[in-house]
Design a protein around this motif. Sequence first.
Motif, PDB file in Angstrom:
ATOM      1  N   SER A  46      45.934  40.156  44.537  1.00 20.90           N
ATOM      2  CA  SER A  46      44.824  39.500  44.043  1.00 20.90           C
ATOM      3  C   SER A  46      44.407  39.434  44.853  1.00 20.90           C
ATOM      4  N   TYR A  49      42.919  43.088  44.508  1.00 22.09           N
ATOM      5  CA  TYR A  49      41.708  43.955  43.837  1.00 22.09           C
ATOM      6  C   TYR A  49      40.682  42.673  43.638  1.00 22.09           C
ATOM      7  N   SER A  50      39.982  41.827  44.796  1.00 26.25           N
ATOM      8  CA  SER A  50      38.952  41.658  45.048  1.00 26.25           C
ATOM      9  C   SER A  50      38.163  41.951  45.712  1.00 26.25           C
ATOM     10  N   ASN A 221      49.593  42.626  36.973  1.00 22.97           N
ATOM     11  CA  ASN A 221      50.148  41.470  37.230  1.00 22.97           C
ATOM     12  C   ASN A 221      50.219  40.623  36.360  1.00 22.97           C
TER      13      ASN A 221
END
Length: 350
Positions: A46, A49-50, A221
Amino acid sequence: LSTKLQIFLTFQTYPMSSEQNKHEKNILNCVSSDIFKQTFSFLQDSDIYSFANASKGSYELVKSMCLDTVHYVAWIADNEFHVRSISSLEKHAMNKDVWSMTANAANDEEMKDNPKLYLLENFVNNSFDWAMFIRKQHHGVDLNETKGYWKMLAKDYSMIKDLNIMKSLVLHKEIAPMLLDYSVDEGENPFKNKITVNINDKDSEQISKYDILFWNGASPNQCNTFEIHDHKKDRTRYLMNFNSFPSRISWHWYDNDSSRFKPYNLGQTVNAQIECSFLANLTWNFPLELQDSGLFNNSNLTEVKKAFSLSRNDKVFVLRCGIDKSNEPKRIIDTVEQLTVTTYGFPRSI
């Protein structure tokens, strides 16, 4: 982390000003790819991805790192998808676009009619497992509504490689929009139409053919669910790729004797089957139209019985969800119970 990378990660978290954008490439060039690879190995997906969503430069950087995970390419021919493996040398020589994760195969004589190749990233997550729904109608007291169970698939299960390839295919950023209707409401089927996938096995020189009849359109995910027809076995199965060991989440059962909840201490496979059996009842994983007559509710918890080493004629354990407005797409699961069935059913809240 190097100081330069710390600075870069810090201001990439926020929208960049025009002045910052001018220096973005310079900052990127100041940090070696080895440092980025090492840094990303410590980050959650995560967070990566950010970081990728912060700017075009950071996105291209992450995609360049993702190229290392590409071992297969796909293309469309005769309205079907075809997949084959690709060597590192071939991948390096290709004219690639990391923004779209595609490549041009115009110089390949065999591909001249379909020059566009889709580079398939490897979305395998070590905390994720595959499970397959096995239909098995039960009969008897409190078992008439039990229509099967979720079988946890071992990492070396024969179909796992093909399942991971198909997951990578549908998740490709240019392929997913071909398959999904993003306008549907929650609990409705987002998958437009059946697609056929031909996977070329270089070692055996055989082609495995599948029809993907349903995919829930989840992110890499999240819990990804499928309905897949295997042409070789002429069999259709429901499958799930899910986080079998989610952080900060655990399953407990209510002990009437001590009047408190106790954790399941029967092994990870038991917890994974409970998690999977619960997730199957959520309509964003399997829309209502696929849950015919409560197909996934009252699922047999075979791993619980196995953990207790019970004989064939002993207890049966069932996961039962109490559902409000069961025939509506936006239904709510009010309660979850483990039902222990012998000559009668004994429920425990979990």
